[in-house]
Design a protein around this motif. Structure first.
Motif: not given
Length: 237
Positions: A66-72, A82-96
């Motif tokens: 239950n974690v949200k990353y926004q504009s990150s 890694t186990e990700l349960i209920g994770v949101d990535f909104f408007n994120c740069n996730m290169r590489n």
């Protein structure tokens, strides 16, 4: 490291600390920044993180819930195993970024840059890619089991009562803070509502609006998952 470089880094660190102190005194948010850390870091639970700057960090074999990353900025980070349960990535740069052999459950990628992101060996359950180019990532196919890809905006036809109730929730800080259901104070996020509608129908959206307006203070409503979890708990009674 030379003496001159040490002095410059010490000065930069001192300036950063001063800025943090000033922002805290002014009541402004302090953004998380950490780069080039060789130490393995722990996962997170029930957090909303805005404008984080993360580069070359290790989250190997950890758990996020239950974690949200926004504009990150989350570049060159390692989430292997890694186990990700209920994770949101909104408007994120996730290169590489690496999700090798990770378990992704109820994860949303909304308008993210996934260039050279590596999903090799990852497993998916209710993973949504919204306005996100999955073709630039490695080990990820549009037909993979457990993922949904949304490219075309779909306006959700809501009753006037339900729409009014959902928009009215923007006045509730415990709901509006993480901007899950809302784009702004007067506009709903129909991408998110569409995901919820697919699982629970229009009746689920109506019930959710009624449930959320019945109480003022809600804890940890940071992700799409937190709302589907609420509905699951209510419907299971």
């Amino acid at each position: 490291m030379g003496r001159g470089k040490k002095k410059r880094k010490a000065k930069q660190h001192k300036t950063l600390k001063q800025r943090i102190i000033i922002r805290k005194k002014m009541g402004k948010p302090v953004f998380f920044t950490l780069t080039h850390c060789a130490k393995k870091l722990q996962g997170l639970t029930n957090r909303y993180i805005y404008k984080a700057n993360m580069h070359k960090l290790l989250f190997i074999g950890t758990r996020f819930y239950n974690v949200k990353y926004q504009s990150s900025i989350i570049t060159n980070c390692n989430f292997r195993d890694t186990e990700l349960i209920g994770v949101d990535f909104f408007n994120c740069n996730m290169r590489n970024i690496s999700f090798k052999n990770a378990k992704l459950n109820n994860v949303v990628f909304y308008n993210c840059n996934l260039k050279n992101a590596d999903f090799t060996g990852a497993s998916f359950s209710h993973v949504s890619f919204i306005c996100t180019n999955t073709k630039v990532a490695k080990g990820l196919g549009e037909s993979d089991y457990g993922i949904s890809i949304y490219k075309t905006y779909n306006h959700i036809d809501l009753s006037s009562e339900t729409e009014s109730a959902l928009i009215g929730l923007s006045s509730n800080p415990s709901i509006f803070k993480a901007n899950v259901l809302h784009v702004n104070k007067s506009k709903l996020n129909h991408w998110v509502l569409g995901i919820i509608k697919e699982r629970y129908g229009n009746g689920g959206l109506t019930f959710m609006a009624q449930k959320l307006t019945a109480k003022r203070n809600w804890n940890n409503m940071f992700t799409v998952f937190s709302y589907t979890l609420l509905l699951d708990k209510c419907f299971s009674k």
